[in-house]
Design an enzyme around this catalytic site. Structure first.
Site, PDB file in Angstrom:
ATOM      1  N   GLU A  27      39.197  32.614  44.137  1.00 11.83           N
ATOM      2  CA  GLU A  27      39.582  33.955  43.795  1.00 11.83           C
ATOM      3  C   GLU A  27      40.879  34.624  44.113  1.00 11.83           C
ATOM      4  O   GLU A  27      41.578  34.018  45.047  1.00 11.83           O
ATOM      5  CB  GLU A  27      38.405  34.962  44.233  1.00 11.83           C
ATOM      6  CG  GLU A  27      38.577  35.115  45.729  1.00 11.83           C
ATOM      7  CD  GLU A  27      37.979  36.793  45.952  1.00 11.83           C
ATOM      8  OE1 GLU A  27      38.669  37.648  45.519  1.00 11.83           O
ATOM      9  OE2 GLU A  27      37.077  36.654  46.735  1.00 11.83           O
ATOM     10  N   LYS A 161      29.908  40.423  54.501  1.00 14.77           N
ATOM     11  CA  LYS A 161      30.384  41.434  55.825  1.00 14.77           C
ATOM     12  C   LYS A 161      29.268  42.205  55.820  1.00 14.77           C
ATOM     13  O   LYS A 161      28.945  42.826  54.860  1.00 14.77           O
ATOM     14  CB  LYS A 161      31.636  41.891  55.624  1.00 14.77           C
ATOM     15  CG  LYS A 161      33.008  40.845  55.695  1.00 14.77           C
ATOM     16  CD  LYS A 161      34.282  41.656  55.704  1.00 14.77           C
ATOM     17  CE  LYS A 161      35.209  40.612  55.850  1.00 14.77           C
ATOM     18  NZ  LYS A 161      36.180  40.440  54.823  1.00 14.77           N
TER      19      LYS A 161
HETATM   20  N1  PSU Z   1      34.225  40.933  50.696  1.00 15.94           N
HETATM   21  C1  PSU Z   1      35.272  40.281  51.833  1.00 15.94           C
HETATM   22  N2  PSU Z   1      36.514  39.993  51.147  1.00 15.94           N
HETATM   23  C2  PSU Z   1      36.986  40.421  50.013  1.00 15.94           C
HETATM   24  C3  PSU Z   1      36.084  40.810  49.074  1.00 15.94           C
HETATM   25  C4  PSU Z   1      34.679  41.294  49.627  1.00 15.94           C
HETATM   26  O1  PSU Z   1      34.810  39.847  52.652  1.00 15.94           O
HETATM   27  O2  PSU Z   1      38.131  40.101  49.536  1.00 15.94           O
HETATM   28  C5  PSU Z   1      36.643  41.213  47.889  1.00 15.94           C
HETATM   29  C6  PSU Z   1      36.151  40.110  46.590  1.00 15.94           C
HETATM   30  O3  PSU Z   1      37.044  40.036  45.624  1.00 15.94           O
HETATM   31  C7  PSU Z   1      35.021  40.813  45.859  1.00 15.94           C
HETATM   32  C8  PSU Z   1      35.273  42.478  46.001  1.00 15.94           C
HETATM   33  O4  PSU Z   1      34.583  40.155  44.934  1.00 15.94           O
HETATM   34  O5  PSU Z   1      36.056  42.483  47.420  1.00 15.94           O
HETATM   35  C9  PSU Z   1      34.199  43.150  45.756  1.00 15.94           C
HETATM   36  O6  PSU Z   1      34.849  44.556  45.496  1.00 15.94           O
HETATM   37  P1  PSU Z   1      33.825  45.892  45.177  1.00 15.94           P
HETATM   38  O7  PSU Z   1      32.892  45.967  46.482  1.00 15.94           O
HETATM   39  O8  PSU Z   1      34.643  46.789  44.688  1.00 15.94           O
HETATM   40  O9  PSU Z   1      33.155  45.257  43.825  1.00 15.94           O
END
Ligand code: PSU
Ligand code: MN
Length: 306
Positions: A27, A161
Site C-alpha cells: 500500500e 495498533k
Molecule cells: N494503521 C497503521 N498504519 C497505517 C494505517 C493504519 O498502523 O499507515 C493506514 C492504512 O493505509 C489504513 C488506513 O488502510 O490508515 C486506515 O485509515 P482509516 O482509519 O481512515 O480508514
C-alpha cells in the site's frame, strides 16, 4: 468493474501475474500519510528489497496523476514519497482523485480493490484500519473492514495498533465473515507488541497452509479477504506501557482538536511516532519487512496451487 481502464501495470508485473507468479501488493498511504520523509522512502525501498530477495515481485500501488499504478518505479517512489499534494485515498476517494488527475496514497481498502482488479491475491501492509475507540459515539469504522468483507485478497499485517478498539474490530470482522488467521500465534498481535489480550480465530503455522486456506475459501465461493496476523519479532517489539501512554495522549489531543473522518488515523500515527521518539518507527520498519517476507512466501505457495 472497469477499474482496469484507469490502471497501468508494468510489463514485469503483468508477465508474472499471467503465469500465477509471486507478486506482492504493497500500500502507499503508509508512505504518504503514515510516516515522515525520508523514512517513508527508505522503508518503501527496504520492503520492496525484502520481497525481491525472495524472487517475488513487489507492486506498490498508488494513484499518480489520476492513473492507478500497480507497481512504482524507483523514480516514481521517490517522487511520491517527497510529494506534498498527495491525498489519502480509500475506496470511495478513487473516483475523485482519478477524475481530477491527482496523486493519492491508497489505504488498505483502496489497495485491496486495485490489487484484486489487477489479479494480485496477496497484499502486505503494517497495520489495517479498524473500529476506533469511542466508535459508539463517532461511528468511526475504517472502510478497510468493509473491503475485507467482499474483496478477495489476503492481507498480511502485524495486527492493528491499539489506537483502535481491538476487541470490537475483531467482532466486526467476525460479523462480516472475514477469517482472522494468526501466523504461528494464538493471540491477535497489536502491531508494536505481540499481544493484545484477544485471540485469533484460527492459528496456522505455515505459508503453505495459509495458501491452501485462501484457495479453499475462494473456490467455495466465499468472497472476501483474509487477515493474516503476523506478530512483530520479539527483538523488535516495544514495551506496551510506553506505547499505551503515547496512544492515550494522542487520542486526547485528537478529540480536543475535534478531528473527524479520514484525518483521525494519520494524526494518531504521527503523534504516536513523535511521542515515542522514533522508536516506534524502527519497530514499524522491522515489522513491515517481517510481513513482506511472509507475504512473499504465501504468494509463492498460492501461485503454485493455481
Ligand atoms: N494503521 C497503521 N498504519 C497505517 C494505517 C493504519 O498502523 O499507515 C493506514 C492504512 O493505509 C489504513 C488506513 O488502510 O490508515 C486506515 O485509515 P482509516 O482509519 O481512515 O480508514
Ligand atoms: Mn475513519
Amino acid at each position: 468493474m472497469k477499474l482496469g481502464k484507469w490502471m497501468d501495470i508494468p510489463e514485469e508485473i503483468q508477465d508474472s501475474i499471467n503465469v500465477n507468479g509471486p507478486v506482492v501488493a504493497l500500500e502507499s498511504t503508509i508512505i504518504s500519510h503514515g510516516m515522515p520523509f525520508p523514512q517513508n522512502l527508505e522503508t518503501a525501498l527496504e520492503v520492496e528489497k525484502v520481497v525481491r530477495k525472495t524472487g517475488a515481485i513487489p507492486a506498490t500501488i498508488a494513484v499518480i496523476e489520476g492513473r492507478i499504478k500497480i507497481g512504482l518505479s524507483k523514480i516514481e517512489l521517490e517522487q511520491f514519497a517527497e510529494g506534498i499534494k498527495t491525498i489519502k485515498v480509500s475506496s470511495r476517494d478513487l473516483p475523485f482523485v482519478i477524475s481530477q488527475k491527482l496523486n493519492g496514497g491508497t489505504t488498505v481498502a483502496a489497495t485491496m480493490k486495485c490489487a484484486r482488479k489487477a489479479g494480485i491475491s496477496v497484499f502486505v501492509t503494517g497495520g489495517i484500519g479498524g473500529v476506533h475507540r469511542g466508535s459508539e459515539k463517532t461511528m468511526d469504522i475504517s472502510a478497510d473492514l468493509m473491503e475485507l468483507s467482499h474483496t478477495n485478497v489476503a492481507v498480511v499485517c502485524a495486527g492493528i495498533k491499539s489506537i483502535l478498539d481491538i476487541p470490537r474490530t475483531l467482532e466486526y470482522l467476525e460479523t462480516q465473515g472475514v477469517p482472522v488467521i494468526g501466523y504461528r500465534t494464538d493471540e491477535f498481535p497489536a502491531f508494536y507488541s505481540r499481544t493484545s489480550g484477544c485471540s485469533v480465530q484460527s492459528r496456522i503455522n505455515s505459508a503453505e497452509e495459509i495458501a491452501n486456506c485462501m484457495k479453499v475459501k475462494w473456490e467455495l465461493g466465499l468472497d472476501g479477504g483474509l487477515v493474516i496476523a503476523n506478530p512483530v519479532l520479539r527483538e523488535n517489539a516495544m514495551e506496551q506501557i510506553v506505547v499505551e501512554e503515547a496512544i492515550i495522549r494522542s487520542l486526547k489531543e485528537a478529540s480536543e482538536k475535534g478531528l473527524i473522518g479520514k484525518a483521525v488515523t494519520p494524526f494518531l500515527l504521527e503523534r504516536v511516532s513523535q511521542l515515542t521518539d522514533g522508536e516506534s518507527l524502527k519497530t514499524n520498519i522491522a515489522l513491515l519487512c517481517n510481513n513482506a517476507l511472509l507475504g512473499a512466501k504465501i504468494a509463492y505457495a498460492y501461485g503454485n496451487k493455481l
